[in-house]
Design a protein around this motif. Structure first.
Motif, short mmCIF file in Angstrom:
data_model
loop_
_atom_site.label_atom_id
_atom_site.label_comp_id
_atom_site.label_asym_id
_atom_site.label_seq_id
_atom_site.Cartn_x
_atom_site.Cartn_y
_atom_site.Cartn_z
N ILE A 161 29.13 118.52 -26.59
CA ILE A 161 29.34 117.48 -27.60
C ILE A 161 30.82 117.10 -27.63
N GLN A 162 31.07 115.83 -27.39
CA GLN A 162 32.47 115.38 -27.32
C GLN A 162 32.62 114.16 -28.23
N ASP A 163 33.60 114.23 -29.12
CA ASP A 163 33.72 113.17 -30.12
C ASP A 163 34.36 111.88 -29.59
N ARG A 164 34.77 111.89 -28.33
CA ARG A 164 35.43 110.69 -27.79
C ARG A 164 34.62 110.12 -26.63
N GLY A 220 39.96 115.71 -23.06
CA GLY A 220 40.90 116.00 -24.15
C GLY A 220 42.28 115.47 -23.83
N ASN A 221 43.27 116.32 -23.90
CA ASN A 221 44.65 115.86 -23.65
C ASN A 221 44.88 115.42 -22.21
N ALA A 222 43.98 115.81 -21.30
CA ALA A 222 44.13 115.38 -19.90
C ALA A 222 43.44 114.04 -19.65
N LEU A 236 48.12 113.35 -20.43
CA LEU A 236 49.02 114.48 -20.21
C LEU A 236 48.63 115.16 -18.91
N TRP A 237 49.62 115.60 -18.16
CA TRP A 237 49.26 116.27 -16.90
C TRP A 237 48.75 117.67 -17.19
N ALA A 238 47.66 118.00 -16.49
CA ALA A 238 47.06 119.31 -16.71
C ALA A 238 47.77 120.33 -15.83
N LEU A 239 48.14 121.44 -16.44
CA LEU A 239 48.87 122.48 -15.73
C LEU A 239 48.41 123.87 -16.14
N GLY A 240 48.79 124.82 -15.34
CA GLY A 240 48.45 126.20 -15.65
C GLY A 240 49.48 127.13 -15.07
N SER A 243 30.51 113.45 -32.87
CA SER A 243 31.43 114.37 -33.52
C SER A 243 30.69 115.44 -34.31
N VAL A 244 30.98 116.69 -34.01
CA VAL A 244 30.41 117.77 -34.81
C VAL A 244 31.09 117.74 -36.17
N PHE A 245 30.30 117.77 -37.24
CA PHE A 245 30.95 117.73 -38.56
C PHE A 245 30.49 118.84 -39.48
N PRO A 280 47.00 111.06 -30.88
CA PRO A 280 48.10 111.96 -30.51
C PRO A 280 47.59 113.17 -29.74
N GLY A 281 48.39 113.62 -28.80
CA GLY A 281 48.12 114.90 -28.15
C GLY A 281 48.51 115.98 -29.14
N LYS A 282 47.55 116.86 -29.43
CA LYS A 282 47.84 117.94 -30.37
C LYS A 282 48.21 119.19 -29.60
N ARG A 283 49.24 119.85 -30.08
CA ARG A 283 49.61 121.12 -29.45
C ARG A 283 49.04 122.31 -30.21
N GLU A 284 49.18 122.29 -31.52
CA GLU A 284 48.85 123.53 -32.24
C GLU A 284 48.26 123.24 -33.61
N GLY A 309 39.89 127.35 -25.13
CA GLY A 309 40.96 126.37 -25.28
C GLY A 309 42.11 126.92 -26.10
N ARG A 310 42.80 126.03 -26.80
CA ARG A 310 44.02 126.46 -27.48
C ARG A 310 43.75 127.30 -28.72
N ILE A 311 42.47 127.40 -29.16
CA ILE A 311 42.18 128.17 -30.37
C ILE A 311 41.91 129.64 -30.11
N THR A 340 49.30 130.50 -23.40
CA THR A 340 47.86 130.34 -23.09
C THR A 340 47.37 128.92 -23.34
N ARG A 341 48.15 128.11 -24.06
CA ARG A 341 47.67 126.81 -24.54
C ARG A 341 47.59 125.74 -23.45
N VAL A 342 48.19 125.96 -22.28
CA VAL A 342 48.18 124.86 -21.30
C VAL A 342 46.77 124.67 -20.70
N MET A 343 46.52 123.42 -20.30
CA MET A 343 45.12 123.02 -20.11
C MET A 343 44.37 123.73 -19.00
N ILE A 344 45.04 124.03 -17.88
CA ILE A 344 44.26 124.66 -16.81
C ILE A 344 44.00 126.12 -17.17
C1 LIG Z 1 52.61 116.48 -25.71
C2 LIG Z 1 51.98 117.71 -25.24
C3 LIG Z 1 52.49 118.30 -24.11
C4 LIG Z 1 51.85 119.38 -23.55
N1 LIG Z 1 52.24 119.82 -22.32
C5 LIG Z 1 51.29 120.37 -21.54
C6 LIG Z 1 51.40 120.34 -20.13
O1 LIG Z 1 52.41 119.89 -19.58
N2 LIG Z 1 50.36 120.81 -19.42
C7 LIG Z 1 49.25 121.33 -20.02
O2 LIG Z 1 48.32 121.73 -19.31
N3 LIG Z 1 49.14 121.43 -21.35
C8 LIG Z 1 50.10 120.92 -22.12
N4 LIG Z 1 49.95 120.87 -23.48
C9 LIG Z 1 48.94 121.68 -24.14
C10 LIG Z 1 47.53 121.16 -24.00
O3 LIG Z 1 47.43 119.78 -23.90
C11 LIG Z 1 46.60 121.63 -25.11
O4 LIG Z 1 46.91 122.89 -25.54
C12 LIG Z 1 45.19 121.60 -24.51
O5 LIG Z 1 44.78 120.27 -24.39
C13 LIG Z 1 44.22 122.41 -25.23
O6 LIG Z 1 42.96 122.28 -24.58
P1 LIG Z 1 41.65 122.25 -25.42
O7 LIG Z 1 40.54 122.02 -24.46
O8 LIG Z 1 41.62 123.41 -26.32
O9 LIG Z 1 41.87 120.99 -26.38
P2 LIG Z 1 41.84 119.44 -26.16
O10 LIG Z 1 42.39 119.07 -24.84
O11 LIG Z 1 42.48 118.85 -27.35
O12 LIG Z 1 40.30 119.14 -26.16
C14 LIG Z 1 39.50 119.27 -27.33
C15 LIG Z 1 38.45 118.21 -27.28
O13 LIG Z 1 37.56 118.41 -28.35
C16 LIG Z 1 37.21 117.17 -28.91
N5 LIG Z 1 36.83 117.40 -30.30
C17 LIG Z 1 37.64 117.70 -31.33
N6 LIG Z 1 36.94 117.81 -32.46
C18 LIG Z 1 35.66 117.58 -32.13
C19 LIG Z 1 34.44 117.54 -32.87
N7 LIG Z 1 34.44 117.78 -34.17
N8 LIG Z 1 33.29 117.27 -32.22
C20 LIG Z 1 33.29 117.02 -30.89
N9 LIG Z 1 34.41 117.04 -30.15
C21 LIG Z 1 35.57 117.32 -30.76
C22 LIG Z 1 38.47 116.34 -28.76
O14 LIG Z 1 38.19 114.98 -28.69
C23 LIG Z 1 39.02 116.82 -27.44
O15 LIG Z 1 38.58 116.01 -26.38
C24 LIG Z 1 50.68 119.92 -24.18
C25 LIG Z 1 50.22 119.38 -25.37
C26 LIG Z 1 50.85 118.27 -25.90
C27 LIG Z 1 50.30 117.66 -27.11
#
Ligand SMILES: Cc1cc2nc3c(=O)[nH]c(=O)nc-3n(C[C@H](O)[C@H](O)[C@H](O)COP(=O)(O)OP(=O)(O)OC[C@H]3O[C@@H](n4cnc5c(N)ncnc54)[C@H](O)[C@@H]3O)c2cc1C
Length: 761
Positions: free
Chosen positions: A48-51, A56-58, A64-68, A126-128, A301-305, A380-382, A393-397
């Protein structure tokens, strides 16, 4: 035609009940990889993806560039690109999208997901809410799609929260944290004395492009004026040509509520972004910007934390720096502990502090398992990490790689009808590690088990085995402006004698060191085994450095040549699996100044960085090695490692072999249903998804063409155009044979064919 009369009662939206085996909420890279991994392991999944798109951030919505762990190839983590589903995605992206178009990356992710028959993908949904079966168990999640006005209720025995903010876990009542732990709580010396509410903030990106005519720009009224922008100290660093991820430091929100105030934070970021663009275009302080136009500005916005959830274990600073070994390791990380000041762009402090470990670190399964909710995983980041560990641990790959582990674990739980915590039984964890590594996860230090591999019961011979006595010079030379080293895998025993042809601009001295790593599996050359300095006459000469009195363990060694700009070293165009050149130089993108210096009593380590150059730069040094190294034997293909780790772990053919062939012979006939080959896709190469352009669309080490036959000449598979690390050949009908013949074409005239592993079932 539909006509409905007035309804006194409120109407209800369409409701749809879905029952599945695994629900993944959130389609970022973590959620996407969790869903694919579970689906491939046999579970029915609803993602389930709300977008509108995945990633996500990639995705193209944030760009945003995905890295690990490869960390832009700027730290000492060699061959550390994450394997498995995410590797497959990144290699597809390299093939189809080496110029880094984010829209193409979106379609690659969508293609991967819809190819999985076991996945039901709900986009724009969107999961609510969460319904609980009892206090510690989720029964279903509720989600709404505004595009088709459908209210979904999705039930499953297992759930994964990969939403970034942890909406499912939050609604389910799971314990979480927001902010940063005190030094005392986990003994993290880098942490503050007191716990606090300081977070990493959000960022909105913008991309610009050059037109062939001048383009004027008028900022929206809500944008900050360029006088206001100029007053922000950090904006002094702006370069007019910068775009996209280079503006990662336009960060705001770390001192606000990064969940409930996200819309306000977005407005502040829009004011900053449009104001910065106005400043670039109209302040007169930048050259060559007349023809630039604003191509794209982020709207999300790209969320970090935000929240971090409490699992069965919380990974912490020491686990990263000291590279703790966990029995339940299922993933790994390698990005620096990367913490930003909470005030973001308005801070007077540097925009980030990045502290690297000396190598990759393991992430245990327990970090993904909810402590409180019995049928919930985190991805993911949580995941369960302290604020400091989250910095890495928060980076996307890394998130994606952990997601794969969660998906595979969920599929096992489904098959065994057990909970995520019950999977912690050692025999289940061992099986999970094997399942993951069979799919390329490469959990550090964990070898594939021979017992389930038919190939391990065969006698294996090769038409040739590379005997590595160095490289052939190709006539080119490299000036020794910074110290560099050839990385070579050594067997236990005496050190080598190294020869190299050098060209000196004047009479001088060349210093060569043999170095190794304290931790044998690392690539940080922190042990100097021996230093030899030789005088060099002007012009060309060949030097010999004798390290034969050094005794080495089975590990990588660095043949280091120390900086001397009066010297040029002979180089080669040849590439061989499991060896490369690294340089002791600065890599600004990841806070690498050649050496890591650290605050006192911070629990961090000082060490030098020796990092590669991206192709076409960074050619191997044309060194000679005596005695020659014999570690590319055919039997390497059953040693259980699918990338370099202490050794190259690959069978490598001799480049002079016109038809590199492996032959497997069993004592008696065996019946096989699947053959899996693990090729060299250069796990050292970072494959950033946007902004960076890559020199090639497939990795030059990777075998593209091969044929698998029986001794009767029956062709089981003939493959051309391969660029993937893992090739799985599922046989329509099982084959019974005593002989298997694998013929490979060398990837190119400079690169011998190589194979890490064969698994046969
Ligand atoms: C500006 C910036 C720079 C960064 N630099 C880097 C970098 O250089 N390289 C790197 O790899 N990482 C980087 N990070 C960290 C990284 O982007 C995040 O930590 C990462 O995206 C987390 O991955 P995730 O899958 O947990 O979350 P996300 O990528 O945020 O994915 C979560 C997904 O869940 C979806 N979602 C949210 N709520 C719901 C809901 N209720 N129902 C359904 N879907 C939902 C969202 O739409 C989103 O697509 C950076 C972050 C930011 C903001």
């Amino acid at each position: 035609m539909i006509k409905q009369n007035f309804n006194e009662a409120a109407r209800e939206n369409k409701k749809q009940q879905l029952n599945t085996q695994f629900v993944v909420a959130g389609g970022g890279l973590a959620g996407t990889c969790a869903a694919i991994s579970a689906a491939r392991a046999g579970s029915k999944v609803v993602l389930i993806q709300d977008r509108p798109v995945l990633g996500g951030n990639a995705s193209s919505e944030v760009r945003l560039w995905a890295l690990g762990a490869t960390s832009h190839m700027g730290n000492n983590n060699r061959w550390s690109r994450e394997g498995g589903v995410i590797d497959e995605i990144m290699l597809d992206n390299l093939k189809l999208n080496r110029h880094g178009n984010p829209l193409i990356f979106d379609t690659i992710l969508l293609d991967k997901v819809i190819a999985e028959k076991n996945i039901t993908l709900l986009l724009n949904t969107s999961v609510f809410d969460v319904n609980k079966q009892h206090s510690t168990k989720i029964a279903s999640v509720e989600a709404f799609c505004s595009q088709n006005s459908t209210h979904y209720i999705i039930s499953a025995p297992l759930f994964c929260d990969a939403t970034g903010d942890g909406l499912v876990a939050f609604n389910a009542g799971a314990g979480f944290r927001i902010g940063a732990e005190s030094k005392a709580e986990f003994g993290e010396l880098l942490a503050s004395d007191e716990e606090n509410m300081e977070l990493l903030g959000h960022t909105l990106f913008f991309y610009s492009k050059k037109m062939d005519q001048p383009i004027s720009y008028k900022a929206p009224d809500f944008a900050y004026s360029y006088e206001q922008i100029e007053a922000i100290p950090r904006c002094k660093d702006i370069a007019g040509s910068d775009s996209g991820c280079k503006f990662w430091w336009i960060e705001f929100g770390g001192i606000r509520d990064t969940i409930y105030e996200t819309e306000d934070i977005k407005w502040e970021l829009w004011k900053l972004v449009y104001g910065i663009w106005d400043y670039i275009k109209n302040s007169g302080r930048f050259d060559d910007v007349e023809n630039l136009t604003l191509e794209w500005v982020g709207t999300i916005p790209g969320k970090r934390e935000s929240r971090r959830f409490e699992g069965e274990y919380m990974i912490k600073q020491q686990d990263i720096i000291e590279q703790t070994q966990f029995n339940d390791a299922v993933s790994f990380g390698g990005w620096a502990i990367d913490i930003h000041p909470a005030e973001g762009i308005y801070s007077e402090r540097p925009p980030c502090s990045q502290y690297h470990s000396k190598g990759v670190y393991q992430i245990p399964y327990r970090c993904f398992v909810s402590r409180d909710i019995e049928n919930l995983y985190y991805a993911g980041r949580i995941i369960s990490a302290t604020h400091m560990a989250f910095g890495s641990t928060r980076v996307m790959i890394t998130c994606a790689h952990g997601g794969q582990a969660v998906g595979a674990a969920a599929a096992m739980c489904n098959k065994l009808n057990i909970t995520p915590k019950e999977l912690l039984q050692p025999e289940h964890i061992a099986q999970l590690q094997q399942n993951l590594n069979l799919n390329g996860q490469s959990i550090p230090g964990i070898r594939l088990d021979k017992h389930n591999n038919l190939a391990a019961q065969a006698s294996i011979t090769a038409s040739s085995e590379l005997v590595f006595n160095g490289f052939q010079p190709s006539g080119s030379r490299m000036q020794l402006d910074s110290s560099c080293a050839q990385l070579v895998a050594f067997a236990k025993g005496q050190g080598p004698t190294i020869s190299i042809t050098v060209f000196a601009h004047k009479e001088t001295e060349l210093t060569c060191q043999l170095r190794t790593s304290i931790k044998h599996e690392n690539y940080t050359p922190d042990v100097i085994n021996k230093t030899i300095s030789l005088s060099v006459t002007a012009g060309e000469s060949t030097l010999e450095f004798d390290f034969s009195d050094c005794s080495l363990e089975m590990q990588y060694g660095f043949i280091c040549f120390l900086q001397n700009s009066d010297i040029e070293l002979a180089t080669t165009e040849q590439l061989i699996t499991g060896t490369m050149v690294v340089f002791n130089k600065v890599h600004k993108a990841v806070s690498n100044k050649g050496k890591q210096t650290v605050p006192e009593n911070s629990g961090l380590e000082e060490f030098e960085f020796w990092t590669p150059a991206r192709r076409p730069n960074g050619q191997n040094l044309a060194i000679g090695i005596s005695p020659a190294i014999h570690n590319h034997q055919a039997t390497q293909v059953i040693n259980g490692f699918v990338r370099p780790w202490l050794q190259t772990n690959a069978w490598v053919a001799d480049l002079a072999d016109p038809s590199p062939t492996l032959r497997l012979v069993w004592p008696e006939k065996v019946t096989m249903r699947q053959i899996v080959l693990y090729f060299d896709s250069d796990f050292d190469h970072a494959l950033e998804t946007v902004l960076m352009e890559h020199n090639e669309d497939q990795v030059p080490y990777c075998v593209q063409t091969y044929t698998i036959k029986t001794d009767s000449g029956e062709v089981i598979a003939h493959v051309t155009g391969n660029y993937q690390s893992i090739n799985k050949i599922d046989l329509v009908e099982p084959i019974t044979t005593q002989h298997l013949i694998l013929e490979f074409a060398h990837p190119s005239k400079n690169v011998p064919a190589a194979l890490f592993e064969i698994q046969i079932k």
